[in-house]
Design a protein around this motif. Sequence first.
Motif, mmCIF file in Angstrom:
data_model
loop_
_atom_site.group_PDB
_atom_site.id
_atom_site.type_symbol
_atom_site.label_atom_id
_atom_site.label_comp_id
_atom_site.label_asym_id
_atom_site.label_seq_id
_atom_site.Cartn_x
_atom_site.Cartn_y
_atom_site.Cartn_z
ATOM 1 N N SER A 12 20.346 47.818 16.073
ATOM 2 C CA SER A 12 19.932 46.458 16.405
ATOM 3 C C SER A 12 20.639 45.954 17.587
ATOM 4 N N ALA A 13 21.847 46.418 18.240
ATOM 5 C CA ALA A 13 22.124 46.137 19.557
ATOM 6 C C ALA A 13 21.222 46.549 20.420
ATOM 7 N N THR A 14 20.658 48.012 20.395
ATOM 8 C CA THR A 14 19.726 48.551 21.335
ATOM 9 C C THR A 14 18.418 47.764 21.336
ATOM 10 N N ALA A 15 17.959 47.397 19.942
ATOM 11 C CA ALA A 15 16.705 46.829 20.179
ATOM 12 C C ALA A 15 16.730 45.422 20.514
ATOM 13 N N THR A 16 17.776 44.800 20.557
ATOM 14 C CA THR A 16 18.101 43.447 20.909
ATOM 15 C C THR A 16 18.088 43.435 22.534
ATOM 16 N N VAL A 17 18.651 44.575 23.360
ATOM 17 C CA VAL A 17 18.819 44.619 24.900
ATOM 18 C C VAL A 17 17.397 45.040 25.204
ATOM 19 N N VAL A 18 16.553 45.631 24.566
ATOM 20 C CA VAL A 18 15.263 45.982 24.945
ATOM 21 C C VAL A 18 14.244 44.899 25.013
ATOM 22 N N LEU A 19 14.375 44.072 23.822
ATOM 23 C CA LEU A 19 13.500 42.726 23.672
ATOM 24 C C LEU A 19 13.764 41.875 24.842
ATOM 25 N N TRP A 20 15.169 41.522 25.221
ATOM 26 C CA TRP A 20 15.665 40.713 26.065
ATOM 27 C C TRP A 20 15.156 41.434 27.439
ATOM 28 N N GLY A 21 15.423 42.501 27.714
ATOM 29 C CA GLY A 21 14.986 43.070 29.053
ATOM 30 C C GLY A 21 13.364 43.003 29.214
ATOM 31 N N ALA A 22 12.375 43.039 28.364
ATOM 32 C CA ALA A 22 11.321 43.022 28.339
ATOM 33 C C ALA A 22 10.756 41.455 28.518
#
Length: 169
Positions: A12-22
């Motif tokens: 869930s932390a990785t998915a959050t970082v990827v979405l905020w980066g996009a």
Amino acid sequence: MALPYAPARWPSATATVVLWGAAAASIVFWGLRLTAPADAAPPPAVGGPAIVAVDSTTLSRFLGGVSTDPVVTSTPDAASRFALLGVVADTDGQGVALIAVDGKPPRPFRVGGSVGGRSAGGYVLQSVGPRAATLGAAGTAAPAFTLQMPTRPLAVLLPPQVLSLPDAN
């Protein structure tokens, strides 16, 4: 009492970082796109069509055609076509000469033999001497030219030089 199941936090932390980066990349892209001046000239085109001049006679010759234009060729000096590389001679001027014709590998030719055939002008090896060979036209007694072997420079012995090492100071 321990919990029987503890879910891992990293997906869930990785998915959050990827979405905020996009989301950040999208904001930067559209911000630059909207703030660009509208009257800016577009970038120059890269690699447009090249204009090539075609020589029609060369092209037709390449494709197998026969040119009807008169061809003017310059013939090199006859002596420059031959290179004397070696001689085996006796005192009577008889022997063999090692001659390269038109930059081809050298071949041995006997005195009285044809040198290079018709393509080389029909010359005959008339005589050989120390470091020289005389060539003339076939059927004539007058020599056309004389080939000389290239001279090698003499070796010069120099006294040995003492190598000095640089100081370590």
